[in-house]
Enzyme design. Structure first.
Site, mmCIF file in Angstrom:
data_model
loop_
_atom_site.group_PDB
_atom_site.id
_atom_site.type_symbol
_atom_site.label_atom_id
_atom_site.label_comp_id
_atom_site.label_asym_id
_atom_site.label_seq_id
_atom_site.Cartn_x
_atom_site.Cartn_y
_atom_site.Cartn_z
ATOM 1 N N PHE A 76 0.736 -0.568 -0.141
ATOM 2 C CA PHE A 76 0.026 0.254 0.106
ATOM 3 C C PHE A 76 0.673 1.517 0.230
ATOM 4 O O PHE A 76 1.957 0.809 0.530
ATOM 5 C CB PHE A 76 -0.979 -0.517 1.141
ATOM 6 C CG PHE A 76 -2.009 -0.523 1.050
ATOM 7 C CD1 PHE A 76 -2.107 -0.840 0.070
ATOM 8 C CD2 PHE A 76 -2.363 -0.936 2.058
ATOM 9 C CE1 PHE A 76 -3.531 -1.450 -0.262
ATOM 10 C CE2 PHE A 76 -3.642 -2.175 2.861
ATOM 11 C CZ PHE A 76 -4.868 -1.595 1.043
ATOM 12 N N GLU A 77 0.528 2.665 -0.533
ATOM 13 C CA GLU A 77 1.238 3.780 -0.175
ATOM 14 C C GLU A 77 2.359 3.291 -0.839
ATOM 15 O O GLU A 77 3.484 4.429 -0.598
ATOM 16 C CB GLU A 77 1.075 4.080 0.579
ATOM 17 C CG GLU A 77 -0.488 4.247 1.552
ATOM 18 C CD GLU A 77 -1.898 5.090 0.973
ATOM 19 O OE1 GLU A 77 -1.209 5.954 0.086
ATOM 20 O OE2 GLU A 77 -2.948 4.491 1.598
ATOM 21 N N GLY A 78 2.372 2.989 -2.143
ATOM 22 C CA GLY A 78 3.754 3.158 -2.474
ATOM 23 C C GLY A 78 4.422 1.637 -1.574
ATOM 24 O O GLY A 78 4.866 1.627 -0.831
#
Length: 603
Positions: free
Chosen positions: A411-413
């Site tokens: 997630f989120e990079g």
């Protein structure tokens, strides 16, 4: 009582070159009664509405169940904590929104749906929407009348978000942008009423270099979607591919200005990263609660397994990692809040001040995303071990926890991307003159070649020896980073393994310093005896950080240095990673014993 010092003077990334005092950091014990009540409301909601229905949520074949749970969360105000009061929200500060993320972080798939709505789904409008957009959409999002989703990722654009191919073409009458493209891994996609969609404007066959962002209502024509994705974990989270086929979006629904979408995406992801780190703390604490209870109940050789040293080692280690991650997260969160207030006092508007503050601490946001997600993975893996064979059974809670935790490193990079971002942002700020990294790095290089000074005056105060260790650890990171920059210059970005080694050093320095400062501040408030267990956790974490930094430093140095340079740097590494040994076994045992006695995580 420790006096309060100005906090907003601290800049993002400066922890590596400056010594922070205990008075400058915020610690979780400083949350107000009102903030604690908000957190308690969140936990009570999980106990009442989510935990009894986890199997039902995971097995849901339609999005209605999750949508209805979001409605209930909206009735309690849990969806509006970051929405300004004028638009029907509570307008809490950033650290309070972090506390909400932690308190709801043990909710498995529900936590994912909640964070997608309140974070990446709502905040683009909070921070970038004009007054009309905010008035139109934020009241509905704050109450849960409307649910939000965030449409950035495409089949061929993941980490390279700006390479997305979804196009937006202005209609002939100039009233609409016509969207065509495909988005994937869209959380809440199946029940969202509003999508934040990123696309590149195409004008006369020329496509913009950067993305633009649009507010797209579900009711617009031309929106279709696949069935929910079948995933390893977070099975109750509605995740879909969404297609835009000649979808007409009113021109007034462009968010911010044309070509500003990539900047919006980056800044919103910064927020998502640190809030994800906070959510993993809540998940980790819940796993520890399960593990401690099971260890007290499960008997082998007529003895609860909680009494065995191997189990105490696990429980103690789990607790100290979570404690450290929690500490560093709220330190960063308050730094963001303080910077917001500082910028507002200089005349900036609320939204602009928040964006600039978050951008300033983007390094710490990436650090906490990596650290928190990896702590949760560690805790869940050890939770399975504590349960033994039952840990592998789908009838025990570790099964879901283990599967659900894995997504957080993606997630989120991905954590690899975030590690490289940490170093990239540090170096870019150094090159712009915003962060004086090279001066201290050169001083360290000079120090390595000199004879150590054994006649230094003894300092006074708490953790004198440990603070010296921290100063030396910072020298280690500066030594490695400075030498790598000199060696590779502009090609350093291609040396990803070395970048990740340097990032690991920076992450451990930040977290180790945070937990030591928290305990120092607590001792100043409560006294040494009342904080004995927390002191043990800080010391054990520091010892482990020294070992990790030594290993990461050695891996980096041996990747590029040779001959005299190699020998000199390894000598410097040895000098800067010294620490007086303590009985780590006993320290972990006393930490574990305290939780075993209370049958839960207590710190």
């Amino acid at each position: 009582m420790i006096a309060t010092e100005p906090k907003a003077s601290i800049k993002g990334g400066e922890f590596l070159i400056k010594e922070t005092t205990a008075a400058q950091v915020f610690i979780p014990e400083e949350f107000t009664e009102e903030q604690q009540m908000i957190a308690a409301t969140c936990r009570e909601f999980l106990e009442r509405e989510i935990w009894p229905r986890l199997d039902e949520i995971d097995a849901a074949i339609s999005p209605e169940l999750m949508s209805s749970l979001m409605d209930k969360a909206g009735e309690l105000g849990l969806l509006g904590t970051s929405v300004p009061e004028e638009y029907g929200g509570f307008g809490t500060n950033f650290n309070t929104s972090m506390l909400v993320a932690e308190a709801t972080g043990g909710g498995h798939s529900f936590s994912v749906a909640l964070s997608a709505h309140t974070g990446i789904g709502t905040l683009p409008i909070v921070y970038y929407g004009n007054s009309e957009q905010k008035a139109t959409y934020l009241p509905k999002l704050a109450t849960g009348e409307w649910k939000a989703a965030y449409c950035l990722t495409e089949p061929d654009s993941g980490s390279d978000a700006n390479s997305g191919k979804t196009k937006a073409v202005l209609s002939e009458d100039g009233k609409h942008y016509v969207l065509n493209g495909q988005k994937m891994w869209i959380t809440n996609g199946g029940f969202a009423d509003l999508y934040i969609v990123f696309a590149k404007v195409d004008e006369n066959g020329q496509t913009d270099k950067n993305l633009s962002a649009f507010i797209v209502e579900r009711s617009y024509e031309g929106i279709t979607m696949n069935e929910p994705e079948h995933k390893m974990g977070i099975k109750g989270s509605d995740t879909r591919q969404i297609f835009f086929n000649d979808t007409k979006v009113p021109v007034e629904n462009m968010l911010s200005e044309r070509g500003n979408g990539f900047k919006i995406a980056v800044n919103i992801l910064n927020i998502g990263r640190i809030k994800l780190g906070a959510a993993t703390i809540g998940g980790s604490k819940e796993v520890i609660n399960h593990a401690v209870r099971y260890a007290n109940e499960r008997k082998q050789f007529k003895t609860p397994i909680a009494q065995f040293g191997a189990i105490k080692h696990k429980l103690g280690e789990m607790a100290l990692k979570v404690y450290a991650s929690e500490t560093a997260s709220y330190r960063a969160g308050q730094n963001i809040d303080d910077m917001i207030e500082d910028l507002k006092s200089q005349g900036l508007g609320d939204a602009e001040a928040k964006l600039k503050a978050l951008e300033q601490f983007a390094i710490e946001c990436a650090i906490m995303k990596v650290h928190g997600s990896e702590v949760l993975d560690y805790v869940t893996d050890e939770g399975v071990q504590v349960y033994g064979g039952m840990g592998y059974s789908a009838d025990a809670p570790m099964d879901r926890s283990y599967r659900d935790s894995r997504i957080n490193r993606l997630f989120e990079g991905t954590n690899e991307i975030n590690r490289m971002l940490v170093v990239d942002m540090l170096l870019k700020r150094a090159m712009k003159g915003e962060l004086n990294l090279m001066g201290p790095a050169m001083a360290v290089a000079k120090e390595i070649m000199s004879i150590p000074d054994f006649n230094t005056e003894e300092e006074e105060g708490l953790f004198v020896a440990e603070k010296k260790v921290l100063r030396n650890l910072k020298k280690t990171a500066l030594m490695v980073a400075g030498a790598a920059v000199q060696k590779f210059t502009m090609n350093l970005s291609s040396e990803q393994e070395i970048l990740m080694n340097i990032a690991d050093m920076a992450i451990e320095i930040y977290v180790a310093e945070s937990v030591l400062l928290r305990v120092e501040k607590l001792i100043g408030i409560k006294g040494d005896e009342a904080v004995a267990l927390q002191k043990q956790m800080a010391l054990v974490y520091l010892h482990e950080a020294v070992e990790k930094i030594n290993n990461a430093g050695r891996a980096a140095i041996t990747s590029f240095a040779e001959g005299d340079e190699l020998r000199g740097m390894l000598m410097g590494l040895k000098r800067f990673t010294k620490i007086e040994p303590i009985n780590l076994k006993n320290a972990r045992r006393v930490i574990a014993d305290a939780m075993i006695a209370e049958n839960k995580y207590i710190f």
